[in-house]
Each structure stands twice: as C-alpha cells, then as structure tokens.
Design a protein around this motif. Structure first.
Motif, PDB file in Angstrom:
ATOM      1  N   PRO A   1      -3.527   6.239  -1.575  1.00 37.57           N
ATOM      2  CA  PRO A   1      -3.484   7.545  -0.913  1.00 37.57           C
ATOM      3  C   PRO A   1      -3.435   7.342   0.602  1.00 37.57           C
ATOM      4  O   PRO A   1      -4.183   6.511   1.134  1.00 37.57           O
ATOM      5  CB  PRO A   1      -4.807   8.200  -1.333  1.00 37.57           C
ATOM      6  CG  PRO A   1      -5.199   7.486  -2.586  1.00 37.57           C
ATOM      7  CD  PRO A   1      -4.702   6.086  -2.429  1.00 37.57           C
ATOM      8  N   PRO A   2      -2.556   8.046   1.307  1.00 39.57           N
ATOM      9  CA  PRO A   2      -2.393   7.810   2.751  1.00 39.57           C
ATOM     10  C   PRO A   2      -3.703   7.844   3.531  1.00 39.57           C
ATOM     11  O   PRO A   2      -3.914   7.039   4.435  1.00 39.57           O
ATOM     12  CB  PRO A   2      -1.459   8.945   3.179  1.00 39.57           C
ATOM     13  CG  PRO A   2      -0.670   9.256   1.951  1.00 39.57           C
ATOM     14  CD  PRO A   2      -1.618   9.067   0.806  1.00 39.57           C
ATOM     15  N   GLY A   3      -4.603   8.760   3.160  1.00 39.30           N
ATOM     16  CA  GLY A   3      -5.862   8.865   3.891  1.00 39.30           C
ATOM     17  C   GLY A   3      -6.813   7.709   3.669  1.00 39.30           C
ATOM     18  O   GLY A   3      -7.763   7.516   4.434  1.00 39.30           O
ATOM     19  N   LEU A   4      -6.561   6.921   2.620  1.00 41.97           N
ATOM     20  CA  LEU A   4      -7.443   5.787   2.320  1.00 41.97           C
ATOM     21  C   LEU A   4      -6.866   4.455   2.778  1.00 41.97           C
ATOM     22  O   LEU A   4      -7.520   3.421   2.629  1.00 41.97           O
ATOM     23  CB  LEU A   4      -7.716   5.722   0.810  1.00 41.97           C
ATOM     24  CG  LEU A   4      -8.567   6.843   0.228  1.00 41.97           C
ATOM     25  CD1 LEU A   4      -8.765   6.628  -1.274  1.00 41.97           C
ATOM     26  CD2 LEU A   4      -9.922   6.920   0.923  1.00 41.97           C
ATOM     27  N   ILE A   5      -5.661   4.469   3.321  1.00 44.80           N
ATOM     28  CA  ILE A   5      -5.053   3.209   3.756  1.00 44.80           C
ATOM     29  C   ILE A   5      -5.875   2.508   4.838  1.00 44.80           C
ATOM     30  O   ILE A   5      -6.090   1.286   4.756  1.00 44.80           O
ATOM     31  CB  ILE A   5      -3.601   3.440   4.210  1.00 44.80           C
ATOM     32  CG1 ILE A   5      -2.719   3.729   2.985  1.00 44.80           C
ATOM     33  CG2 ILE A   5      -3.063   2.228   4.962  1.00 44.80           C
ATOM     34  CD1 ILE A   5      -1.265   3.980   3.305  1.00 44.80           C
ATOM     35  N   PRO A   6      -6.380   3.199   5.880  1.00 48.03           N
ATOM     36  CA  PRO A   6      -7.184   2.491   6.892  1.00 48.03           C
ATOM     37  C   PRO A   6      -8.392   1.743   6.335  1.00 48.03           C
ATOM     38  O   PRO A   6      -8.572   0.562   6.651  1.00 48.03           O
ATOM     39  CB  PRO A   6      -7.584   3.610   7.862  1.00 48.03           C
ATOM     40  CG  PRO A   6      -6.458   4.590   7.764  1.00 48.03           C
ATOM     41  CD  PRO A   6      -6.085   4.591   6.308  1.00 48.03           C
ATOM     42  N   PRO A   7      -9.249   2.361   5.493  1.00 49.54           N
ATOM     43  CA  PRO A   7     -10.367   1.567   4.963  1.00 49.54           C
ATOM     44  C   PRO A   7      -9.927   0.441   4.038  1.00 49.54           C
ATOM     45  O   PRO A   7     -10.585  -0.599   3.970  1.00 49.54           O
ATOM     46  CB  PRO A   7     -11.227   2.607   4.220  1.00 49.54           C
ATOM     47  CG  PRO A   7     -10.346   3.767   3.991  1.00 49.54           C
ATOM     48  CD  PRO A   7      -9.384   3.788   5.125  1.00 49.54           C
ATOM     49  N   ILE A   8      -8.803   0.631   3.342  1.00 49.55           N
ATOM     50  CA  ILE A   8      -8.302  -0.441   2.481  1.00 49.55           C
ATOM     51  C   ILE A   8      -7.846  -1.625   3.334  1.00 49.55           C
ATOM     52  O   ILE A   8      -8.151  -2.786   3.032  1.00 49.55           O
ATOM     53  CB  ILE A   8      -7.157   0.061   1.587  1.00 49.55           C
ATOM     54  CG1 ILE A   8      -7.672   1.088   0.582  1.00 49.55           C
ATOM     55  CG2 ILE A   8      -6.500  -1.101   0.851  1.00 49.55           C
ATOM     56  CD1 ILE A   8      -6.588   1.769  -0.226  1.00 49.55           C
ATOM     57  N   VAL A   9      -7.109  -1.344   4.405  1.00 53.15           N
ATOM     58  CA  VAL A   9      -6.684  -2.416   5.310  1.00 53.15           C
ATOM     59  C   VAL A   9      -7.903  -3.085   5.937  1.00 53.15           C
ATOM     60  O   VAL A   9      -7.937  -4.312   6.091  1.00 53.15           O
ATOM     61  CB  VAL A   9      -5.750  -1.866   6.401  1.00 53.15           C
ATOM     62  CG1 VAL A   9      -5.430  -2.944   7.430  1.00 53.15           C
ATOM     63  CG2 VAL A   9      -4.450  -1.340   5.779  1.00 53.15           C
TER      64      VAL A   9
ATOM     65  N   LEU B   1       0.807  -1.221   0.000  1.00 55.32           N
ATOM     66  CA  LEU B   1       0.000   0.000   0.000  1.00 55.32           C
ATOM     67  C   LEU B   1       0.837   1.267   0.000  1.00 55.32           C
ATOM     68  O   LEU B   1       0.394   2.306  -0.477  1.00 55.32           O
ATOM     69  CB  LEU B   1      -0.955  -0.004   1.205  1.00 55.32           C
ATOM     70  CG  LEU B   1      -1.973  -1.140   1.242  1.00 55.32           C
ATOM     71  CD1 LEU B   1      -2.843  -1.045   2.481  1.00 55.32           C
ATOM     72  CD2 LEU B   1      -2.846  -1.112  -0.018  1.00 55.32           C
ATOM     73  N   GLY B   2       2.043   1.201   0.558  1.00 58.21           N
ATOM     74  CA  GLY B   2       2.895   2.378   0.591  1.00 58.21           C
ATOM     75  C   GLY B   2       4.064   2.311  -0.374  1.00 58.21           C
ATOM     76  O   GLY B   2       4.971   3.143  -0.299  1.00 58.21           O
ATOM     77  N   GLU B   3       4.046   1.355  -1.282  1.00 58.05           N
ATOM     78  CA  GLU B   3       5.149   1.170  -2.231  1.00 58.05           C
ATOM     79  C   GLU B   3       5.062   2.188  -3.365  1.00 58.05           C
ATOM     80  O   GLU B   3       4.213   2.090  -4.249  1.00 58.05           O
ATOM     81  CB  GLU B   3       5.110  -0.261  -2.793  1.00 58.05           C
ATOM     82  CG  GLU B   3       6.207  -0.573  -3.778  1.00 58.05           C
ATOM     83  CD  GLU B   3       7.592  -0.414  -3.179  1.00 58.05           C
ATOM     84  OE1 GLU B   3       8.260   0.582  -3.534  1.00 58.05           O
ATOM     85  OE2 GLU B   3       7.985  -1.261  -2.358  1.00 58.05           O
ATOM     86  N   LYS B   4       5.950   3.180  -3.350  1.00 58.79           N
ATOM     87  CA  LYS B   4       5.891   4.268  -4.324  1.00 58.79           C
ATOM     88  C   LYS B   4       6.224   3.803  -5.738  1.00 58.79           C
ATOM     89  O   LYS B   4       5.823   4.440  -6.717  1.00 58.79           O
ATOM     90  CB  LYS B   4       6.835   5.395  -3.905  1.00 58.79           C
ATOM     91  CG  LYS B   4       6.461   6.054  -2.577  1.00 58.79           C
ATOM     92  CD  LYS B   4       7.279   7.293  -2.339  1.00 58.79           C
ATOM     93  CE  LYS B   4       6.996   7.946  -0.989  1.00 58.79           C
ATOM     94  NZ  LYS B   4       5.695   7.761  -0.434  1.00 58.79           N
ATOM     95  N   ARG B   5       6.981   2.718  -5.898  1.00 60.36           N
ATOM     96  CA  ARG B   5       7.333   2.230  -7.237  1.00 60.36           C
ATOM     97  C   ARG B   5       6.230   1.377  -7.850  1.00 60.36           C
ATOM     98  O   ARG B   5       6.323   0.975  -9.006  1.00 60.36           O
ATOM     99  CB  ARG B   5       8.630   1.428  -7.169  1.00 60.36           C
ATOM    100  CG  ARG B   5       9.860   2.259  -6.823  1.00 60.36           C
ATOM    101  CD  ARG B   5      11.094   1.378  -6.769  1.00 60.36           C
ATOM    102  NE  ARG B   5      10.996   0.390  -5.701  1.00 60.36           N
ATOM    103  CZ  ARG B   5      11.686  -0.760  -5.684  1.00 60.36           C
ATOM    104  NH1 ARG B   5      12.498  -1.060  -6.679  1.00 60.36           N
ATOM    105  NH2 ARG B   5      11.561  -1.596  -4.669  1.00 60.36           N
ATOM    106  N   ASN B   6       5.193   1.103  -7.079  1.00 59.62           N
ATOM    107  CA  ASN B   6       4.087   0.297  -7.573  1.00 59.62           C
ATOM    108  C   ASN B   6       2.875   1.215  -7.747  1.00 59.62           C
ATOM    109  O   ASN B   6       2.978   2.227  -8.425  1.00 59.62           O
ATOM    110  CB  ASN B   6       3.810  -0.850  -6.591  1.00 59.62           C
ATOM    111  CG  ASN B   6       3.064  -1.998  -7.232  1.00 59.62           C
ATOM    112  OD1 ASN B   6       2.437  -1.838  -8.258  1.00 59.62           O
ATOM    113  ND2 ASN B   6       3.145  -3.159  -6.627  1.00 59.62           N
TER     114      ASN B   6
END
Length: 302
Positions: free
Chosen positions: A183-191, A174-179
């Motif tokens: 968006p940081p604000g959407l990481i919690p609902p994605i997890v 989720l935080g891999e910039k090369r992939n």
C-alpha cells in the motif's frame, strides 16, 4: 485573495526541477540529522546513552520520516545510488541525476554541520579538544563511515556492493502491480525496515553507508570542520569505496530484480488492457471531458 492564498502564490517555486532538488535536499538532511545525531550521542556518551543498534534504528527512522516528507515530490530518492538505478531503469530522466545527487550531498553536509553544533561540547569533551580520525578518542566516525582495521579493500568494496544491491532489489518490488505491491502509505516504513535489516546485518565491516551522499557529505564536512585531510587519506585512501561501490551495487541489484523477477512475472490481464484502452478512447471521443488527473493524462500518451 486571502493572505494565505497570497503567501502560497508568492512562495511556491515555479520551476519543477528546483522544487524536486529542494525536496531531495530536505529529505537527505532529515535522514542524516537523525542518523548522525544518534551516532554522536552513542559515541560521546561512551555507549551509556545508546548502543550500535540505536544508530541503525535512528537512520531507519530518518529514512521513513524523509520518505513521508518528500515522496509526493520526487519519490524520495535520498541516495545517488537510488537515483542512478532509477535512471538506468528508465524511471527517471538522466537530466535529474546530477541535480538530485548534488542536492542530496548538500543536505547531508548541512545536517552534519547541525549535528556538530548540537553536540559540539560533547565532542570536545570526549576527544579532549583534538579532532582525530583514528584512535580511542576518534570522532570522525560520528559523521562518515570507516572500515575495521582487518578489512581488505576488495572485501569492503564487495560489502557495499552487496548492501546497496539488496536495498534496490528489495524496494523495487514494492510498487510492482503484477506482484504483491505494498500500500502506498506503508512504503516508507517498509523501506525503513529494509534499511534496518541491512544495517543490523551488513554494517559491521565498514559502517554500511549504502549511500554515496550519506558518506561523502559528512566526510566533506569533517574535512572543513577541523579533522583535516586524514578523513580522505586514512586506511589507504579508502574514502572512494562508499562512493563508488553503492553506485555499482544499486545498478547490479536493479538488474537482478529485472532478470529474476520483473521479466518473469505474468503478463498483464488482457481484460485490464481492454478496459484501459476503452477508457482512453471514450475520453478522446469526448473533448469536453476533463482529465481527472495529471497521471491519467500521462497514461493516455503511453
């Protein structure tokens, strides 16, 4: 100083590790409060006020809420398997492993105690006042996880290894910039969605703990609250599986991510590296220039 500024000055914890442990405690507390409360509601109402999916969804909402609550302090581990995996990956110092894990365990224990107080009358009415681990009126599964009777020990271990491995495999990208980073604000609902997917597909065998603190904290609470030592001895001392297997699964999932994805991604654009180096060089040449943020200062040391 205003009163608000004075309160902030006096109440802010100065020790970084203590602040981080407070965040991990509260985050895991929130996670378990949502999840175990839903389990208590479904169990004691005999599924008239919710079903198995309700528990899965509540744990997922708990993950999302806890991440939004604590992500700015620790990154919201909420799980010793996650902390261990991040230590193995070099993203977290090994000195944080024990304090974070103990904080998560304590948060899970306290949340279980609060759920017990909230649902005490319902639990006693459902169980006839007898707190049992096995049987039609058992209530221990409100808190900790237990295997189905047909499940072998080896298969339950594999179940937890795979579930936790999938968790780490899916969140590390989720935080891999090369992939394709989220968006940081959407990481919690994605997890939360990832946790929900694992729960609805891989929790039928033994509850889908995928988190040693989520299981051991409530299990310790039931031990002290009246369920007795059977919470550890039942099913041929099965209790160690949701403690050890997620730790193994988290590390394996992290290794799979490194080998199959992280190390295979395109190298960073040299132009980007040149721009970063030029920016750092300009800063060094101008001592009077203030660093814009702590993150920028850290990147300059790399």
């Amino acid at each position: 100083l205003t009163l608000d500024m004075l309160k902030l000055h006096l109440l802010r914890v100065r020790n970084a590790l203590v602040r981080e442990c407070m965040a991990e405690f509260l985050g895991t507390f929130v996670l378990l409060l949502f999840g175990c409360a839903a389990a208590a509601q479904v169990k004691t109402s005999r599924e008239t006020k919710g079903q198995f999916l309700s528990v899965n969804m509540s744990f997922s909402v708990g993950v999302m809420s806890a991440m939004y609550l604590t992500k700015g302090i620790t990154g919201a581990h909420l799980n010793p398997a996650v902390t261990l995996s991040f230590c193995v990956l070099g993203q977290v110092p090994w000195s944080r492993l024990a304090p974070y894990s103990l904080s998560q365990l304590l948060g899970a224990y306290v949340a279980s105690g609060l759920v017990y107080l909230i649902y005490y009358d319902a639990i006693m009415e459902f169980s006839g006042g007898v707190l049992t681990v096995i049987g039609p009126n058992e209530t221990a599964s409100i808190f900790a996880t237990y295997p189905t009777e047909h499940l072998t020990l080896g298969r339950s271990f594999l179940d937890q290894v795979v579930g936790t491995g999938m968790l780490l495999l899916c969140i590390l990208c989720l935080g891999e910039k090369r992939n394709t980073p989220a968006p940081p604000g959407l990481i919690p609902p994605i997890v939360a969605a990832i946790v929900l997917g694992i729960s609805v597909s891989m929790s039928g065998n033994c509850g889908g703990a995928i988190n040693p603190a989520r299981d051991l904290g409530p299990r310790l609470f039931t031990l002290t609250a009246g369920w007795g030592t059977e919470v550890f001895t039942c099913y041929n001392y099965w209790f160690w599986v949701p403690i050890l297997a997620p730790l193994v699964g988290g590390v394996l999932g992290s290794c799979v991510y490194l080998v199959f994805i992280h190390w295979q991604l395109p190298d960073p654009d040299p132009a980007d590296d040149f721009f970063v180096l030029s920016t750092i060089s300009d800063k060094i040449k101008q001592p009077s220039t203030k660093w814009e943020s702590e993150a920028e200062l850290k990147s300059a040391h790399l």
